[in-house]
Design a protein around this motif. Structure first.
Motif, PDB file in Angstrom:
ATOM      1  N   LEU A   1     -16.467 -10.939   2.153  1.00  0.00           N
ATOM      2  CA  LEU A   1     -15.786 -10.048   2.702  1.00  0.00           C
ATOM      3  C   LEU A   1     -15.621  -9.076   1.401  1.00  0.00           C
ATOM      4  N   ILE A   2     -15.566  -7.682   1.511  1.00  0.00           N
ATOM      5  CA  ILE A   2     -15.326  -6.656   0.654  1.00  0.00           C
ATOM      6  C   ILE A   2     -14.235  -6.071   1.069  1.00  0.00           C
ATOM      7  N   LEU A   3     -13.069  -6.081   0.289  1.00  0.00           N
ATOM      8  CA  LEU A   3     -11.817  -5.315   0.514  1.00  0.00           C
ATOM      9  C   LEU A   3     -11.729  -3.799  -0.006  1.00  0.00           C
ATOM     10  N   LYS A   4     -11.593  -3.051   0.794  1.00  0.00           N
ATOM     11  CA  LYS A   4     -11.636  -1.650   0.483  1.00  0.00           C
ATOM     12  C   LYS A   4     -10.412  -0.971   0.745  1.00  0.00           C
ATOM     13  N   VAL A   5      -9.681  -0.127  -0.453  1.00  0.00           N
ATOM     14  CA  VAL A   5      -8.378   0.342  -0.456  1.00  0.00           C
ATOM     15  C   VAL A   5      -8.718   1.661  -0.581  1.00  0.00           C
ATOM     16  N   GLU A   6      -8.305   2.733   0.228  1.00  0.00           N
ATOM     17  CA  GLU A   6      -8.368   4.178  -0.258  1.00  0.00           C
ATOM     18  C   GLU A   6      -7.271   4.691  -0.115  1.00  0.00           C
ATOM     19  N   MET A   7      -6.832   5.468  -1.368  1.00  0.00           N
ATOM     20  CA  MET A   7      -5.598   5.962  -1.726  1.00  0.00           C
ATOM     21  C   MET A   7      -5.274   7.255  -2.181  1.00  0.00           C
ATOM     22  N   PRO A   8      -4.432   7.996  -1.701  1.00  0.00           N
ATOM     23  CA  PRO A   8      -4.400   9.283  -2.470  1.00  0.00           C
ATOM     24  C   PRO A   8      -4.005   9.449  -3.819  1.00  0.00           C
TER      25      PRO A   8
ATOM     26  N   LEU B   1       0.884  -1.398  -0.080  1.00  0.00           N
ATOM     27  CA  LEU B   1       0.029  -0.031  -0.037  1.00  0.00           C
ATOM     28  C   LEU B   1       1.071   1.086   0.053  1.00  0.00           C
ATOM     29  N   PRO B   2       0.374   2.195  -0.921  1.00  0.00           N
ATOM     30  CA  PRO B   2       1.352   3.354  -0.776  1.00  0.00           C
ATOM     31  C   PRO B   2       1.054   4.313   0.378  1.00  0.00           C
ATOM     32  N   GLN B   3       1.868   5.283   0.784  1.00  0.00           N
ATOM     33  CA  GLN B   3       1.882   6.022   1.975  1.00  0.00           C
ATOM     34  C   GLN B   3       0.598   6.893   2.156  1.00  0.00           C
ATOM     35  N   ASN B   4      -0.161   7.160   3.454  1.00  0.00           N
ATOM     36  CA  ASN B   4      -1.348   7.678   3.356  1.00  0.00           C
ATOM     37  C   ASN B   4      -2.667   6.802   2.917  1.00  0.00           C
ATOM     38  N   SER B   5      -2.476   5.623   2.889  1.00  0.00           N
ATOM     39  CA  SER B   5      -3.482   4.661   1.955  1.00  0.00           C
ATOM     40  C   SER B   5      -4.192   4.201   3.199  1.00  0.00           C
ATOM     41  N   LYS B   6      -5.349   3.713   3.239  1.00  0.00           N
ATOM     42  CA  LYS B   6      -6.152   3.248   4.201  1.00  0.00           C
ATOM     43  C   LYS B   6      -6.854   1.981   3.755  1.00  0.00           C
ATOM     44  N   LEU B   7      -6.783   0.738   4.347  1.00  0.00           N
ATOM     45  CA  LEU B   7      -7.495  -0.301   3.922  1.00  0.00           C
ATOM     46  C   LEU B   7      -8.526  -0.766   5.127  1.00  0.00           C
ATOM     47  N   SER B   8      -9.696  -1.317   4.907  1.00  0.00           N
ATOM     48  CA  SER B   8     -10.815  -1.914   5.410  1.00  0.00           C
ATOM     49  C   SER B   8     -11.500  -2.782   4.808  1.00  0.00           C
ATOM     50  N   ILE B   9     -11.899  -3.676   5.700  1.00  0.00           N
ATOM     51  CA  ILE B   9     -12.396  -5.097   5.177  1.00  0.00           C
ATOM     52  C   ILE B   9     -13.907  -5.193   6.129  1.00  0.00           C
TER      53      ILE B   9
ATOM     54  N   ILE C   1     -12.018   0.406  -9.516  1.00  0.00           N
ATOM     55  CA  ILE C   1     -11.245   1.520  -9.235  1.00  0.00           C
ATOM     56  C   ILE C   1     -12.196   2.654  -9.411  1.00  0.00           C
ATOM     57  N   LYS C   2     -12.468   3.433  -8.346  1.00  0.00           N
ATOM     58  CA  LYS C   2     -13.685   4.524  -8.499  1.00  0.00           C
ATOM     59  C   LYS C   2     -12.972   5.796  -8.084  1.00  0.00           C
ATOM     60  N   THR C   3     -13.250   6.943  -8.829  1.00  0.00           N
ATOM     61  CA  THR C   3     -12.565   8.235  -8.204  1.00  0.00           C
ATOM     62  C   THR C   3     -13.498   8.834  -7.264  1.00  0.00           C
ATOM     63  N   THR C   4     -13.139   8.934  -5.972  1.00  0.00           N
ATOM     64  CA  THR C   4     -14.179   9.291  -4.849  1.00  0.00           C
ATOM     65  C   THR C   4     -13.993  10.850  -4.732  1.00  0.00           C
ATOM     66  N   SER C   5     -12.994  11.468  -5.057  1.00  0.00           N
ATOM     67  CA  SER C   5     -12.855  12.973  -5.139  1.00  0.00           C
ATOM     68  C   SER C   5     -11.615  13.345  -5.785  1.00  0.00           C
ATOM     69  N   SER C   6     -11.297  14.552  -5.900  1.00  0.00           N
ATOM     70  CA  SER C   6     -10.091  15.187  -6.622  1.00  0.00           C
ATOM     71  C   SER C   6      -8.702  14.766  -5.848  1.00  0.00           C
ATOM     72  N   ASP C   7      -8.927  14.276  -4.722  1.00  0.00           N
ATOM     73  CA  ASP C   7      -7.895  14.078  -3.787  1.00  0.00           C
ATOM     74  C   ASP C   7      -7.860  12.489  -3.275  1.00  0.00           C
ATOM     75  N   LEU C   8      -8.756  11.606  -3.865  1.00  0.00           N
ATOM     76  CA  LEU C   8      -8.659   9.961  -3.386  1.00  0.00           C
ATOM     77  C   LEU C   8      -9.473   9.155  -4.140  1.00  0.00           C
ATOM     78  N   LEU C   9      -8.677   8.038  -4.314  1.00  0.00           N
ATOM     79  CA  LEU C   9      -9.251   6.856  -5.154  1.00  0.00           C
ATOM     80  C   LEU C   9      -9.686   5.733  -4.436  1.00  0.00           C
ATOM     81  N   THR C  10     -10.527   4.988  -4.525  1.00  0.00           N
ATOM     82  CA  THR C  10     -11.079   3.729  -3.735  1.00  0.00           C
ATOM     83  C   THR C  10     -10.999   2.712  -4.683  1.00  0.00           C
ATOM     84  N   GLY C  11     -10.330   1.811  -4.107  1.00  0.00           N
ATOM     85  CA  GLY C  11     -10.384   0.200  -5.182  1.00  0.00           C
ATOM     86  C   GLY C  11     -11.257  -0.397  -4.329  1.00  0.00           C
ATOM     87  N   TYR C  12     -11.836  -1.559  -4.956  1.00  0.00           N
ATOM     88  CA  TYR C  12     -12.744  -2.553  -4.214  1.00  0.00           C
ATOM     89  C   TYR C  12     -12.377  -4.069  -4.883  1.00  0.00           C
ATOM     90  N   SER C  13     -12.553  -4.835  -3.910  1.00  0.00           N
ATOM     91  CA  SER C  13     -12.268  -6.305  -4.305  1.00  0.00           C
ATOM     92  C   SER C  13     -12.993  -7.329  -3.367  1.00  0.00           C
TER      93      SER C  13
END
Length: 672
Positions: free
Chosen positions: A240-247, A185-193, A217-229
């Protein structure tokens, strides 16, 4: 210049937004997809490692004896807190085949201290063992959600070290995933299950194939991308749904780069514009201003003999030379235009007709001397006049056709007759010719006074009308005189007993009647120069058959007559010819013959030629008589009349008598 540079910078910025940003977004999505895929792979690899660890521990004699006999030495020696940290697991559970818990222990991997297990662990394990037995399997692995926590779970049957059974129970190993982290995961990323509770939780995957491991992969905002698997349970279903929020580091970096590049271009453009302006002002603009000022001054003074200064030896100098050449050409054209104007003015003044120029509203723009003299206009007031003011009210409607022609840019001439009021307040008739001036809303009008001509024309028409009335009266009187002669012959015939002489009287009476019928038709006709021949023949045949005592029961008359108007000079001989031939048929043709029939055909051929056919179905013409050389007055009269109209006559005697006459109507002098 500034506008051009600004436009270039703006264009570059827009292209950058469309191309570079889109490229950055594509790259960012690819990177996010890779990060999400690596995270999923890392979890699956950890599950495989946990599977291997569980396999080693489940096939172990000490563990086998522990489950079977509850030997405390195995627990004290092997199931220590450090063992959990070394194996990277949070809990181990041993259960017997009934699902009863033999041993359970959980350790927090961060503090490396034992933590309590679930309060309802015994019920959970029993249900889980029953589930495995129903599936007819002894081992499983996957991701599940129990008591509010996502778990990586592996279940194995407990066997001896050699893998022999029978198994006294099961070993369950697991790791909590709510604190899971990945090095990918890149820096400042957030993982949730989170758990999959219903189909609504899977809407984020849209139309993705859920039988595989979808990556969204979805664009949440101009500062954040969210990936789902998806992570799957031991049954293979999504659990389970794996959710990764990346800057959005790549996107933000691209925007900053574009802004810096645009800013550098703006600064460079400003500097370049200043330098270019300084160069242009020094070498071009000042000289161009002198040329422009000279041209403006020449335009104001209207002095085409003046010239602009020629400075230097470059394109501007060539421009000044070109302007001077143009001024020279304009000066020459202006001189020729003045000559042409004088010529047109001379023509305008000396056409011998009243001439004027009007605009679309019929306001008089220019008029020649002849027009001014007729309508008492002078040079001071001619532009205040409107042409419609000189017209009588009844002629105003004629100008509507003129207006339509003007709107449609017609270039042909229009002719009208108007009654105009001259300076003596007299109504005079004028023949007006309108000429539309192409490319303008103006028209040139030529007026010719036709008042005297119309008066003479009216006198001629009145004289012709009197002659027409006189001619009708003559026809009427001739008809009356012929009818009187016919009556006299009829009265005289009553005193004659000899049948042959009586027949001669009757023939003469019919001939006179055929001529009287012509004069009657002329008297009744609207056109005194011609007669409706079709109508005349029908009436003539009706009178002849009546005179000889034939009706529709005794005789069939068939007529095929082309509609045609013939002159009296042609109708008179034709009427006598028809009278003679039809009378002959009625007198001689139908002795001992049934179904008596007479046919008359009149056809117009080409070149103003005609054909007249008269036929019957009687006994036929005697073969021993030459109809062109006979003592019969009637046939002599027929031959003479055919010659009179320059015609030819032919006789056919097959099944009756058939006379065919070809003639061409002569050109008679038109009556006045």
């Amino acid at each position: 210049m500034g506008i051009i540079i600004f436009s270039l910078i703006l264009s570059f910025f827009i292209i950058s937004e469309l191309f570079f940003i889109n490229t950055a977004v594509d790259t960012e999505n690819q990177y996010a997809n890779m990060v999400l895929k690596n995270t999923v792979n890392s979890l699956n690899n950890d599950l495989d490692a946990l599977n291997n660890t569980a396999n080693d521990w489940s096939q172990y004699d000490a563990a086998y004896n522990f489950v079977k006999t509850n030997n405390s030495n195995f627990k004290q020696r092997s199931l220590l807190d450090d063992t959990f940290s070394r194996l990277n697991i949070n809990f181990i559970i041993f259960v017997n085949n009934s699902g009863d818990v033999v041993f359970s222990k959980a350790v927090d991997l961060n503090s490396k201290k034992e933590i309590p297990m679930y309060s309802n662990l015994n019920n959970v394990t029993k249900d889980y063992i029953i589930f495995l037995q129903e599936k007819n399997t002894t081992e499983s692995s996957g991701f599940i959600f129990i008591n509010g926590r996502p778990i990586m779970l592996v279940t194995k049957p407990v066997l001896r070290s050699g893998g022999e059974g029978p198994s006294p129970g099961y070993m369950i190993m697991g790791r909590y995933l709510d604190t899971y982290s990945s090095n990918s995961l890149p820096q400042n990323s957030k993982l949730s299950i989170t758990p999959v509770n219903s189909s609504k939780d899977l809407e984020v995957f849209n139309n993705s194939n859920l039988n595989q491991s979808p990556l969204v992969i979805k664009t949440t905002s101009s500062d954040l991308l969210t990936g789902y698997s998806l992570l799957r349970s031991s049954s293979g279903r999504p659990s389970l749904i794996l959710k990764v929020e990346m800057p959005r580091n790549i996107y933000q970096s691209s925007k900053k780069t574009i802004l810096l590049l645009a800013l550098s271009l703006i600064i460079s453009g400003i500097v370049a514009a200043f330098l270019i302006y300084h160069y242009l002002d020094r070498n071009l603009l000042r000289r161009l201003d002198k040329i422009t000022s000279s041209v403006v001054q020449i335009g104001k003074s209207n002095d085409l003999s003046s010239r602009v200064p020629v400075l230097g030896d470059d394109e501007l100098a060539n421009l000044a030379i070109s302007v001077n050449e143009m001024l020279k050409s304009l000066e020459k054209s202006n001189i020729e235009l003045k000559k042409s104007r004088e010529g047109y003015k001379t023509i305008f003044e000396n056409t011998g007709t009243a001439m004027l120029l009007v605009d679309k509203n019929m306001d008089i723009l220019l008029a020649n001397t002849y027009f001014k003299d007729i309508f008492a206009l002078n040079d001071d007031t001619q532009h205040k006049y409107n042409f419609k003011e000189l017209m009588t009210q009844i002629d105003h409607s004629k100008l509507e056709d003129y207006r339509i022609g003007l709107e449609n840019n017609q270039d042909e001439f229009k002719n009208y007759e108007f009654q105009l009021i001259n300076k003596k307040n007299e109504g005079r008739n004028f023949f007006a010719t309108f000429a539309f001036i192409k490319g303008t809303q103006e028209s040139l009008i030529s007026l010719i006074d036709i008042t005297d001509h119309k008066k003479a024309d009216d006198k001629i028409k009145e004289s012709l009308k009197e002659k027409e009335i006189l001619l009708r009266e003559i026809h009427h009187r001739v008809k009356n005189n012929l009818q009187i002669i016919s009556v006299l012959l009829s009265l005289q015939s009553e005193e004659i007993e000899d049948p042959k002489i009586l027949e001669k009287y009757k023939e003469s009476e019919n001939r006179i009647h055929s001529m009287a019928l012509i004069h009657e038709r002329m008297y009744q006709s609207q056109d005194l120069s011609s007669i409706d021949f079709t109508d005349y023949v029908k009436n003539l045949i009706a009178d002849i058959t009546y005179a000889y005592g034939f009706d529709s029961q005794m005789l069939e008359i068939k007529m095929d007559l082309d509609k045609s108007n013939l002159s009296i000079e042609t109708v008179m001989p034709l009427g006598l010819i028809i009278n003679e031939l039809v009378s002959n048929s009625l007198k001689y043709a139908f002795k001992d013959v049934e179904n008596n029939k007479i046919s008359i055909i009149f056809k117009k051929e080409h070149n103003n030629k005609f054909k007249l056919e008269i036929m019957d179905n009687g006994i036929g013409f005697p073969e021993d008589i030459d109809f062109k050389n006979t003592r019969s007055l009637g046939l002599q009269l027929v031959n003479e009349l055919v010659s009179q109209i320059d015609g030819t006559i032919k006789l056919e005697t097959n099944k009756g008598s058939h006379f065919t006459i070809h003639f061409q109507e002569p050109d008679y002098k038109k009556r006045i």
